[in-house]
Every structure is written in C-alpha cells, then in structure tokens.
Scaffold this motif. Structure first.
Motif, short mmCIF file in Angstrom:
data_model
loop_
_atom_site.label_atom_id
_atom_site.label_comp_id
_atom_site.label_asym_id
_atom_site.label_seq_id
_atom_site.Cartn_x
_atom_site.Cartn_y
_atom_site.Cartn_z
N ASP A 136 5.13 -8.50 6.57
CA ASP A 136 5.91 -7.35 7.04
C ASP A 136 5.21 -6.66 8.21
O ASP A 136 5.12 -5.42 8.29
CB ASP A 136 6.16 -6.34 5.90
CG ASP A 136 6.97 -6.95 4.77
OD1 ASP A 136 7.44 -8.10 4.91
OD2 ASP A 136 7.13 -6.28 3.73
N GLY A 137 4.67 -7.48 9.12
CA GLY A 137 4.06 -6.94 10.33
C GLY A 137 2.64 -6.46 10.18
O GLY A 137 2.06 -5.93 11.13
N VAL A 138 2.05 -6.65 8.99
CA VAL A 138 0.67 -6.19 8.75
C VAL A 138 -0.20 -7.40 8.42
O VAL A 138 0.20 -8.26 7.62
CB VAL A 138 0.63 -5.19 7.57
CG1 VAL A 138 -0.79 -4.76 7.25
CG2 VAL A 138 1.50 -3.97 7.89
N SER A 139 -1.39 -7.47 9.02
CA SER A 139 -2.30 -8.59 8.74
C SER A 139 -2.97 -8.38 7.37
O SER A 139 -3.58 -7.34 7.13
CB SER A 139 -3.35 -8.67 9.84
OG SER A 139 -4.25 -9.71 9.55
N VAL A 140 -2.82 -9.37 6.50
CA VAL A 140 -3.37 -9.26 5.13
C VAL A 140 -4.19 -10.52 4.85
O VAL A 140 -3.73 -11.64 5.12
CB VAL A 140 -2.23 -9.14 4.08
CG1 VAL A 140 -2.81 -9.01 2.67
CG2 VAL A 140 -1.32 -7.97 4.40
N THR A 141 -5.38 -10.34 4.28
CA THR A 141 -6.23 -11.48 3.91
C THR A 141 -6.34 -11.55 2.39
O THR A 141 -6.55 -10.52 1.74
CB THR A 141 -7.63 -11.32 4.53
OG1 THR A 141 -7.51 -11.32 5.96
CG2 THR A 141 -8.55 -12.47 4.11
#
Ligand code: G3P
Ligand code: CA
Length: 340
Positions: free
Chosen positions: A80-85
C-alpha cells in the motif's frame, strides 16, 4: 441514544487485551465475555486461503523469525505504498503458516498475554466461523436450560486487509470471503455479519456480491489507499462531510471511524465534546461503530478509565464499538442501557 437502541460490542481481534490477537483463544474469550460480534482482520495465503492477521507481514505476531527454514523468505516489499521488510503471508502456503505459532504483539503493555506465546496457531476464517457457530449453540443451550428466550446470535465482523495488494497478486479476497460466510449461513441485510474495509473499491465490489451490511472504515487522517493508487483526490476528511457520507450510504450501511473523529481530545486528554459526525452519519442513514477502545493506561486519556470513556461515546449516540476488552465493553454498554 443510538439509532438502533442497543449498541453492539465488537471483540476487536477477539479479546486481544487477554490473549494474543487473532487466535482462536482470543475469539473464544471474546464470545465468553459477551461480545456480540468477533472481529477477524483477514489476509491471504499463497494458496488462496483467508487467514486472520492484522497485516500480511507476520514478523511481529508470530515466531517466523526463529524458524531457520523460512529465513530465505524474509524480503522487502511495497505494501500500500509503504516499504515493509519481513515475512508475508502471500509467500506461505496454509500448511507452512500452520507450522508457526502466534506471539503477543505488544508484550511491554500486555505481559500476561505472553504466557500463550508459542502455543497458538494462525486461524483460518473457516475455523473462526466454526468457533462462532459453536459459541452460538453453547449460548442457546444455556438459555434453553434456564428457560430464557434465545440469545442474540454471535456475529462476525471481518475486515479485508490490503485487498488491492492481494488482488494484484491474483488473490482477490471478495469472492472467497462471501462464499465462506454463505457456507456458515451469513447472508442477507440482517445476516449477523458486517464486512469492513479502509478501501472503497473493495467495498463497492463486495456490494455487488452480497447483501450483508458493509462498513466504510475511516482513519483520522490520510486517504484510502485505493483512491491514492487510482489518482483520485479523495481523502478520509472528504468521506466524513455530509456529502461524503451520502456517497458512502450508496454502498455501505455503517461507518467505522477512528474514535477521535467522534470525540476529539485536547493534548492533555480533556474531551473536546462530540463532533457532528454521529448526527451527520445518522442523517445519511449510516450506523457508527468507532474504534478502538482499550483498557490499558497507555491507551486512555489522563484521568479516564475505559468505562467512563465508553459512557461518553455511548451518550454521543454511537451504534456499537470495537474493544480489546469485551467484558468491560459489555458492562459499560449494559450500564448505559440500564440508566434508561
Ligand atoms: O477495523 C476496525 C479497527 O480494527 C481498525 O483498525 O488497524 O485495528 O484494523 P485496525
Ligand atoms: Ca480491524
């Protein structure tokens, strides 16, 4: 007084104040504590099964990081447009997810919940629906034995998490969700199930598939992710205007706003009084179910406990509320109704 008379208590992620969220133990406690509805947030597995997690990244609520065989699945994605690791449900089959165990999300605030770390599975939607059915039967038997009228059924209040993300992967959530609910008898406008989403397109697609009541979730700031992705200049602030509420009423029957949109507070916790949102929503024919009411001091305004916070919202006319402590919520709701 609310538009429906008896505000509903929604067990938020089950009874997540008493057990790790989104586990059968959490939902079971919510049912036993008198929740009218239990709330699973839903995501998809790689093989297309709906399971309960608050987000598709599972590093914070499971022991996946300690499983050497899954170390290679750790990755970074735009969600949703957010970088997540982390580790993502769409990269695991149901069988693989079932080998993991849940962990408390906020152990520093809920240390007692960690007693269950490492013991509970990630539940499927089907397992949650079966648990609700068992709970309904249990409540019915108890009422019959006491010569009481049949109790209100236990409803379910599922939320689709990241529906655009999953649709882009070929894992659209809407049809399997409606099909599972229908298998368990949840259908029709009075079907004891509400379907909720922060996205708008997702709800419009659901509207074409089911008559079950739909809930537009509304954040205190920002914009629905799918509107951003389509380049539409529509924010959550637009949705809570009388015109925005009228538009929502074309596809949904309820809004689920952040509680600060109903009663904002000063920085020191003092109530600023109710906004016009409840009255405006009722004028548009929409019920209002704000979130999230939690008993821990860290989540409460200074000098206020959960029961008094809920009393103020009930007096403002809400039709139900999400709470991590359904026992406190049911007590506050019943006390409010008894006052007449
Ligand atoms: O769905 C209502 C409430 O749960 C929204 O917040 O982030 O807890 O799903 P969240
Ligand atoms: Ca939710």
């Amino acid at each position: 007084m609310s538009a429906v008379g008896r505000p509903i208590v929604i067990g938020h992620r089950g009874a997540s104040g008493y057990a790790p969220e989104h586990t059968l133990a959490s939902y079971f406690i919510a049912i036993e504590q008198g929740a009218d509805y239990i709330e699973p947030d839903l995501v998809m597995t790689r093989d297309g099964v709906l399971v309960a997690r608050h987000e598709n990244e599972i590093g914070g609520t499971t022991d996946v990081a300690a499983r050497a065989q899954f170390a290679g699945r750790r990755t970074t994605k735009a969600i949703d447009g957010v970088s997540v690791t982390g580790w993502f449900t769409e990269d695991f089959t149901l069988q693989e997810l079932k080998s993991l165990r849940a962990r408390e999300r906020i152990p520093e605030l809920r240390p007692a919940n960690t007693r269950l770390d490492g013991t509970l599975e990630i539940p499927t939607l089907e397992e949650i629906l079966a648990l609700a059915r068992e709970g309904r039967e249990r409540r019915g038997e108890r009422a019959r034995a006491l010569g009481l009228p049949p109790p209100a059924p236990i409803g379910v209040y599922p939320e689709t998490k990241h529906p655009s993300h999953f649709a882009a992967l070929g894992l659209a959530m809407e049809e399997p969700l409606v099909a599972a609910l229908e298998r368990y008898g949840y259908r029709g406008a009075a079907g004891c199930a509400y379907l909720q989403s922060f996205e708008t397109g997702n709800l419009r697609r659901l509207r074409r598939l089911t008559e079950l009541p739909l809930v537009q979730l509304i954040e205190a700031a920002g914009a629905p992710y799918d509107c951003i992705a389509r380049g539409e200049a529509r924010t959550y602030a637009d949705l809570v205007t009388p015109r925005g509420l009228e538009e929502i009423a074309r596809y949904a029957s309820c809004i689920g706003p952040a509680k600060s949109l109903v009663i904002p507070r000063e920085a020191d916790g003092r109530s600023m009084g109710a906004t016009s949102l409840v009255a405006d929503a009722h004028a548009a024919g929409l019920k209002v179910h704000p979130w999230t009411f939690r008993a821990e001091r860290a989540f409460l305004p200074a000098g206020v406990d959960l029961e008094s916070e809920l009393r103020e919202f009930l007096t403002a006319g809400i039709d139900g509320f999400f709470t991590d402590q359904p026992d406190v919520g049911a007590r506050a709701r019943d006390a409010y109704l008894m006052r007449g």
